[in-house]
Design a protein around this motif. Structure first.
Motif, PDB file in Angstrom:
ATOM      1  N   SER A  13       0.340  -1.537   0.068  1.00  0.00           N
ATOM      2  CA  SER A  13       0.035   0.116   0.412  1.00  0.00           C
ATOM      3  C   SER A  13       0.679   1.077  -0.286  1.00  0.00           C
ATOM      4  O   SER A  13       2.059   1.225   0.540  1.00  0.00           O
ATOM      5  CB  SER A  13      -0.590  -0.128   1.538  1.00  0.00           C
ATOM      6  N   PHE A  14       0.715   2.295  -0.959  1.00  0.00           N
ATOM      7  CA  PHE A  14       1.087   3.701  -0.741  1.00  0.00           C
ATOM      8  C   PHE A  14       0.309   4.720   0.224  1.00  0.00           C
ATOM      9  O   PHE A  14      -0.985   5.070  -0.875  1.00  0.00           O
ATOM     10  CB  PHE A  14       1.810   4.014  -2.009  1.00  0.00           C
ATOM     11  N   LYS A  23       1.917   9.170  -4.698  1.00  0.00           N
ATOM     12  CA  LYS A  23       1.598   8.324  -4.127  1.00  0.00           C
ATOM     13  C   LYS A  23       0.967   7.300  -5.720  1.00  0.00           C
ATOM     14  O   LYS A  23       1.969   6.142  -5.256  1.00  0.00           O
ATOM     15  CB  LYS A  23       0.591   8.120  -3.867  1.00  0.00           C
ATOM     16  N   LEU A  26       4.088   6.758  -7.951  1.00  0.00           N
ATOM     17  CA  LEU A  26       5.185   5.285  -7.037  1.00  0.00           C
ATOM     18  C   LEU A  26       4.244   4.398  -7.142  1.00  0.00           C
ATOM     19  O   LEU A  26       5.180   3.018  -7.788  1.00  0.00           O
ATOM     20  CB  LEU A  26       5.388   5.761  -5.554  1.00  0.00           C
ATOM     21  N   ALA A  27       2.210   4.008  -6.820  1.00  0.00           N
ATOM     22  CA  ALA A  27       2.064   2.532  -7.092  1.00  0.00           C
ATOM     23  C   ALA A  27       2.202   2.651  -8.805  1.00  0.00           C
ATOM     24  O   ALA A  27       2.132   1.444  -8.856  1.00  0.00           O
ATOM     25  CB  ALA A  27       1.001   3.225  -6.839  1.00  0.00           C
ATOM     26  N   TYR A  30       5.756   1.197  -9.542  1.00  0.00           N
ATOM     27  CA  TYR A  30       6.146  -0.202  -9.748  1.00  0.00           C
ATOM     28  C   TYR A  30       5.415  -1.614 -10.069  1.00  0.00           C
ATOM     29  O   TYR A  30       5.328  -2.178  -9.339  1.00  0.00           O
ATOM     30  CB  TYR A  30       5.760   0.626  -7.469  1.00  0.00           C
TER      31      TYR A  30
END
Length: 72
Positions: A13-14, A23, A26-27, A30
Motif C-alpha cells: 500500500s502507498f 503516491k 509510485l504505485a 512499482y
C-alpha cells in the motif's frame, strides 16, 4: 495428481494523507516494474476519487468510455 505450490499474495500500500507526494506515480511505476520486469501478476486498486491511477493504467479514452457505459 500433482498440485501446484500455494502462492501467498502480498499486499503493498502507498498511503499518505497529504496530496501531491507521489503516491499515484509510485504505485503505478512499482506495479509496472513488478509486472513487466519481474513478470509478476499485479492487481492495482484505485481508491482515490480523482481516479488518476485508472487513467494511467487504462488510458484516458478507455476510462472515459467505461465511465460513460458503466460509471466509475
Amino acid at each position: 495428481m500433482a498440485t501446484s505450490p500455494k502462492v501467498t499474495p502480498k499486499v503493498i500500500s502507498f498511503v499518505n494523507l497529504k496530496g501531491g507526494v507521489g503516491k499515484t506515480t509510485l504505485a503505478v511505476s512499482y506495479a509496472s516494474y513488478l509486472g513487466k520486469t519481474l513478470k509478476k501478476r499485479v492487481l492495482v486498486v484505485d481508491l482515490d476519487p480523482q481516479t488518476n491511477t485508472s487513467f494511467w493504467v487504462m488510458g484516458f479514452n478507455e476510462w472515459k468510455d467505461h465511465e460513460s457505459k458503466k460509471g466509475t
